[in-house]
Design a protein around this motif. Structure first.
Motif, short mmCIF file in Angstrom:
data_model
loop_
_atom_site.label_atom_id
_atom_site.label_comp_id
_atom_site.label_asym_id
_atom_site.label_seq_id
_atom_site.Cartn_x
_atom_site.Cartn_y
_atom_site.Cartn_z
N VAL A 15 33.89 49.47 47.90
CA VAL A 15 35.34 48.37 47.16
C VAL A 15 36.38 48.59 47.52
CG1 VAL A 15 35.79 46.98 45.17
CG2 VAL A 15 33.92 48.23 45.90
N ALA A 35 36.88 43.98 44.86
CA ALA A 35 35.29 42.79 45.50
C ALA A 35 35.07 44.27 47.14
CB ALA A 35 35.59 41.84 46.54
N GLY A 36 33.30 44.18 46.66
CA GLY A 36 32.49 44.80 47.70
C GLY A 36 32.57 44.88 49.06
N GLU A 41 27.62 46.72 48.02
CA GLU A 41 28.55 46.27 47.16
C GLU A 41 28.71 44.69 47.79
OE1 GLU A 41 29.71 47.60 44.83
OE2 GLU A 41 30.18 49.85 45.22
N LYS A 42 28.69 44.74 49.69
CA LYS A 42 28.73 43.47 49.38
C LYS A 42 27.74 42.20 48.84
CE LYS A 42 30.87 40.17 53.27
NZ LYS A 42 31.08 40.87 54.38
N GLU A 45 28.15 41.40 45.38
CA GLU A 45 29.03 41.17 44.73
C GLU A 45 29.06 41.02 43.77
OE1 GLU A 45 32.95 40.84 43.74
OE2 GLU A 45 31.69 43.07 44.71
N ARG A 49 30.12 41.91 39.93
CA ARG A 49 30.77 42.12 39.13
C ARG A 49 31.35 41.41 38.03
NH1 ARG A 49 33.13 37.02 42.81
NH2 ARG A 49 32.02 35.20 41.67
#
Length: 337
Positions: A15, A35-36, A41-42, A45, A49
């Motif tokens: 992140v 953000a990722g 994580e991306k 996202e 989130r």
């Protein structure tokens, strides 16, 4: 983020603070948001989130807080992101990373019946905690400047000739197209020899049938098989034969993205007949010209993820489920694909 284990950095991702491009592409973000940037994580996202909340406050002329506007009737509570459960087997992941220490490459392990990714190793690796907190910028610069490219997500982005692993694909295609049967034998005298062309091989009994060609990983067998297919009269010409071959190869998941739930997946490369027409001319090539693709060399390029996916298809006797690393999302039903 806090990470329990110092591994699986490429799978988990990281992140970081959003860029101007992030803010331009998604009005959700404002300066200072995080953000990722890669990995889970991306890709997930928006799931992780949650939703922002806000309060409208009253202040006097001196800027002193006087309470909530309309007793908070116009406020919106934030919604936390959803928990997700990964399919990674942490013991297998750590074992894979141990095996790959001081090596460059990757390991992908998939459960064929579910498509779940059990291990995703990219080597050299790094501790996911290195990209958390105040030291993120300095550590990212160090990793980014490393000539061994530890930030490269090799399972999904690195491209390699599949080599002898590709012989199973060709053995099935040649059978599907009626070029060989399991009993078909071809000679191999330390390689495929035709005119002035030689593709070497190691020593083993000759001639071999299909099963023994796989057992000994014989180069000669698959060169003869490819030549027989490209020269076969059942096709209109070599271009027709090659496009048939390519269609069958693509059915194993090569040449296109697998659809795995990660960003930045590479599609690899499987040439088409037009590729060779441009290189050699329509009448300038035949089976012998492209003989190296018989043994997974030449122009064929695949990612480790594609190879693991293809192995899953073999294990499932021709079927594969889109590989994925997320097993569960809180409050959602994940459909099989």
């Amino acid at each position: 983020r806090e990470y329990t284990y110092p591994c699986a950095a490429h799978a988990l991702g990281s992140v970081g603070e959003v860029s101007q491009r992030d803010m331009d592409n998604d009005p959700y973000y404002s300066r200072g948001d995080y953000a990722g940037k890669n990995g889970v994580e991306k890709y997930y996202e928006k799931t992780l989130r949650g939703e922002k909340g806000y309060e409208i406050l009253l202040r006097d002329a001196r800027g002193r807080l006087k309470g909530k506007y309309q007793d908070g009737k116009l406020d919106k509570a934030s919604v936390p992101g959803k928990n997700i459960e990964l399919s990674i087997d942490i013991d297998l992941q750590m074992y894979g990373e141990k095996l790959m220490r001081n090596k460059i490459g990757s390991v992908v392990a998939i459960e064929p019946q579910s498509g779940e990714i059990l291990a995703l190793v990219s080597s050299p690796n790094f501790n996911p905690s290195d990209l958390v907190g105040r030291q993120r910028g300095e550590n990212f610069k160090r990793l980014n400047n490393d000539p061994l490219k530890p930030l490269l997500d090799r399972p999904l982005m690195a491209r390699y000739p599949p080599g002898s692993t590709f012989k199973v694909v060709n053995s099935l295609i040649f059978q599907q197209e009626g070029i060989i049967t399991p009993e078909t034998k071809y000679p191999c005298h330390h390689g495929f020899i035709f005119g002035g062309l030689t593709v070497g091989c190691h020593g083993h009994p000759s001639p071999l049938d299909m099963r023994h060609s796989l057992q000994t990983s014989c180069n000669g067998y698959y060169c003869w098989g490819l030549k027989a297919m490209m020269d076969s009269k059942k096709y209109k010409n070599v271009q027709d034969a090659f496009e048939t071959w390519k269609r069958d190869v693509v059915s194993f998941g090569f040449g296109y993205k697998t659809g795995v739930d990660f960003p930045n997946e590479n599609r690899g490369f499987i040439p088409n007949a037009e590729f060779y027409n441009k290189r050699y001319g329509e009448r300038g090539w035949k089976g012998l010209t492209i003989i190296s693709i018989a043994i997974g060399q030449g122009e064929i390029i695949a990612t480790p993820m594609q190879l693991a996916n293809y192995a899953s298809a073999i294990a499932n006797q021709g079927y594969w489920i889109t590989p994925h690393i997320v097993r569960k999302i809180e409050g959602e039903q994940i459909a099989d694909s």
